[in-house]
Design a protein around this motif. Structure first.
Motif, PDB file in Angstrom:
ATOM      1  N   SER A  53       0.757  -1.250  -0.091  1.00  0.00           N
ATOM      2  CA  SER A  53      -0.149   0.116  -0.092  1.00  0.00           C
ATOM      3  C   SER A  53       0.644   1.285  -0.218  1.00  0.00           C
ATOM      4  N   ALA A  54       1.982   1.380   0.780  1.00  0.00           N
ATOM      5  CA  ALA A  54       2.902   2.175   0.663  1.00  0.00           C
ATOM      6  C   ALA A  54       3.541   2.449  -0.795  1.00  0.00           C
ATOM      7  N   ALA A  55       3.964   1.376  -1.297  1.00  0.00           N
ATOM      8  CA  ALA A  55       4.405   1.538  -2.661  1.00  0.00           C
ATOM      9  C   ALA A  55       3.519   2.178  -3.737  1.00  0.00           C
ATOM     10  N   HIS A  56       2.208   1.722  -3.723  1.00  0.00           N
ATOM     11  CA  HIS A  56       1.102   2.308  -4.369  1.00  0.00           C
ATOM     12  C   HIS A  56       1.001   3.482  -4.102  1.00  0.00           C
ATOM     13  N   ALA A  57       1.060   4.143  -2.871  1.00  0.00           N
ATOM     14  CA  ALA A  57       0.793   5.583  -2.603  1.00  0.00           C
ATOM     15  C   ALA A  57       1.636   6.370  -3.059  1.00  0.00           C
ATOM     16  N   PHE A  58       2.977   6.043  -3.050  1.00  0.00           N
ATOM     17  CA  PHE A  58       4.291   6.785  -3.634  1.00  0.00           C
ATOM     18  C   PHE A  58       3.992   6.593  -5.150  1.00  0.00           C
ATOM     19  N   ALA A  59       3.859   5.707  -5.679  1.00  0.00           N
ATOM     20  CA  ALA A  59       3.817   5.343  -7.075  1.00  0.00           C
ATOM     21  C   ALA A  59       2.649   6.468  -7.834  1.00  0.00           C
ATOM     22  N   LEU A  60       1.534   6.521  -7.002  1.00  0.00           N
ATOM     23  CA  LEU A  60       0.362   7.150  -7.388  1.00  0.00           C
ATOM     24  C   LEU A  60       0.658   8.585  -7.333  1.00  0.00           C
ATOM     25  N   ALA A  61       1.365   9.052  -6.510  1.00  0.00           N
ATOM     26  CA  ALA A  61       1.651  10.450  -5.778  1.00  0.00           C
ATOM     27  C   ALA A  61       2.617  10.936  -6.947  1.00  0.00           C
ATOM     28  N   ALA A  62       3.726  10.000  -7.431  1.00  0.00           N
ATOM     29  CA  ALA A  62       4.518  10.369  -8.649  1.00  0.00           C
ATOM     30  C   ALA A  62       3.804  10.856  -9.932  1.00  0.00           C
ATOM     31  N   LEU A  63       2.722   9.751 -10.112  1.00  0.00           N
ATOM     32  CA  LEU A  63       2.079  10.036 -11.162  1.00  0.00           C
ATOM     33  C   LEU A  63       1.236  11.556 -11.244  1.00  0.00           C
ATOM     34  N   ARG A  64       0.740  11.484 -10.092  1.00  0.00           N
ATOM     35  CA  ARG A  64      -0.182  12.767  -9.800  1.00  0.00           C
ATOM     36  C   ARG A  64       0.918  14.163  -9.875  1.00  0.00           C
ATOM     37  N   TRP A  65       1.867  14.232  -9.513  1.00  0.00           N
ATOM     38  CA  TRP A  65       3.129  15.274  -9.520  1.00  0.00           C
ATOM     39  C   TRP A  65       3.337  15.581 -10.989  1.00  0.00           C
ATOM     40  N   LEU A 120      10.337  -5.475  -1.655  1.00  0.00           N
ATOM     41  CA  LEU A 120       9.418  -4.614  -1.438  1.00  0.00           C
ATOM     42  C   LEU A 120       9.650  -3.319  -0.551  1.00  0.00           C
ATOM     43  N   ILE A 121      10.072  -3.781   0.440  1.00  0.00           N
ATOM     44  CA  ILE A 121      10.316  -2.608   1.306  1.00  0.00           C
ATOM     45  C   ILE A 121      11.696  -1.855   0.818  1.00  0.00           C
ATOM     46  N   SER A 122      12.490  -2.548   0.431  1.00  0.00           N
ATOM     47  CA  SER A 122      13.544  -1.545   0.145  1.00  0.00           C
ATOM     48  C   SER A 122      13.362  -0.681  -1.243  1.00  0.00           C
ATOM     49  N   ILE A 123      12.513  -1.313  -2.291  1.00  0.00           N
ATOM     50  CA  ILE A 123      12.079  -0.503  -3.247  1.00  0.00           C
ATOM     51  C   ILE A 123      11.247   0.426  -2.858  1.00  0.00           C
ATOM     52  N   THR A 124      10.186   0.304  -1.907  1.00  0.00           N
ATOM     53  CA  THR A 124       9.346   1.324  -1.491  1.00  0.00           C
ATOM     54  C   THR A 124      10.150   2.534  -0.764  1.00  0.00           C
ATOM     55  N   LYS A 125      11.279   2.313  -0.034  1.00  0.00           N
ATOM     56  CA  LYS A 125      11.912   3.232   0.620  1.00  0.00           C
ATOM     57  C   LYS A 125      12.756   4.093  -0.574  1.00  0.00           C
ATOM     58  N   GLU A 126      13.140   3.418  -1.638  1.00  0.00           N
ATOM     59  CA  GLU A 126      13.866   4.038  -2.629  1.00  0.00           C
ATOM     60  C   GLU A 126      12.704   4.967  -3.491  1.00  0.00           C
ATOM     61  N   LEU A 127      11.616   4.502  -3.375  1.00  0.00           N
ATOM     62  CA  LEU A 127      10.494   5.515  -4.145  1.00  0.00           C
ATOM     63  C   LEU A 127      10.130   6.785  -3.213  1.00  0.00           C
ATOM     64  N   GLU A 128      10.432   6.388  -1.808  1.00  0.00           N
ATOM     65  CA  GLU A 128      10.100   7.685  -0.585  1.00  0.00           C
ATOM     66  C   GLU A 128      11.122   8.824  -1.169  1.00  0.00           C
ATOM     67  N   VAL A 129      12.521   8.283  -1.168  1.00  0.00           N
ATOM     68  CA  VAL A 129      13.610   9.159  -1.626  1.00  0.00           C
ATOM     69  C   VAL A 129      13.517   9.791  -2.746  1.00  0.00           C
ATOM     70  N   LEU A 130      13.293   9.176  -3.779  1.00  0.00           N
ATOM     71  CA  LEU A 130      12.707   9.744  -5.032  1.00  0.00           C
ATOM     72  C   LEU A 130      11.747  10.776  -5.092  1.00  0.00           C
ATOM     73  N   LEU A 131      10.934  10.561  -4.411  1.00  0.00           N
ATOM     74  CA  LEU A 131       9.729  11.466  -4.337  1.00  0.00           C
ATOM     75  C   LEU A 131      10.050  12.711  -3.659  1.00  0.00           C
ATOM     76  N   ALA A 132      10.967  12.610  -2.552  1.00  0.00           N
ATOM     77  CA  ALA A 132      11.452  13.717  -1.838  1.00  0.00           C
ATOM     78  C   ALA A 132      12.312  14.411  -2.540  1.00  0.00           C
ATOM     79  N   ASN A 133      12.854  14.231  -3.663  1.00  0.00           N
ATOM     80  CA  ASN A 133      13.924  14.690  -4.342  1.00  0.00           C
ATOM     81  C   ASN A 133      13.147  15.519  -5.638  1.00  0.00           C
ATOM     82  N   LEU A 134      11.907  15.472  -5.802  1.00  0.00           N
ATOM     83  CA  LEU A 134      10.934  16.081  -6.581  1.00  0.00           C
ATOM     84  C   LEU A 134      10.674  17.441  -6.121  1.00  0.00           C
TER      85      LEU A 134
END
Length: 138
Positions: A53-65, A120-134
């Motif tokens: 669910s966290a990965a999906h929220a981050f992926a959706l946030a990136a798409l919405r951004w 999954l947890i590792s990739i989700t952490k990476e998504l969090e960092v990538l989002l923070a860099n937008l």
């Protein structure tokens, strides 16, 4: 983005201007779920569900951004190469997680592979960092 615009043309994505409040809410929800997924003592099933669910929220946030919206869970993962520059190998892991989640949700079959959960947890952490860099949305 040409690739995402092509998905709009075939009605897989929709254009929708990003909204700062919505984006921040998705990121906040993703962070909460990711943190909860790492709580000691939770079952692997619960950890998987929260991390997915966290990965999906981050992926959706990136798409919405980027100004797009999709009703398709798997498509937001497939777009990560374009929205956050995630490698194909990593979004394919998220696609495997999506299929695992679907088996659990729709067929009652959930066997969590510890290696998949770790990835999954590792990739989700990476998504969090990538989002923070937008850049910050106005």
């Amino acid at each position: 983005m040409k690739e995402l615009d092509n998905l709009v043309k075939i009605n897989k994505l929709n254009y929708e201007p990003p909204e700062k409040k919505e984006f921040e809410g998705m990121v906040r929800a993703g962070k909460t779920k990711l943190n909860d997924a790492q709580i000691e003592g939770l079952s692997e099933d619960s950890q998987f569900s929260l991390a997915y669910s966290a990965a999906h929220a981050f992926a959706l946030a990136a798409l919405r951004w980027h100004g797009y919206r999709s009703d398709s869970r798997y498509l937001v993962f497939q777009c990560l190469g374009h929205t956050l520059g995630l490698s194909k190998a990593k979004w394919r892991v998220l696609d495997i997680c999506h299929n695992t989640r679907n088996l659990a949700e729709y067929e009652g079959h959930l066997e969590i592979n510890p290696q998949l959960l770790s990835e999954l947890i590792s990739i989700t952490k990476e998504l969090e960092v990538l989002l923070a860099n937008l850049p910050v949305l106005e």
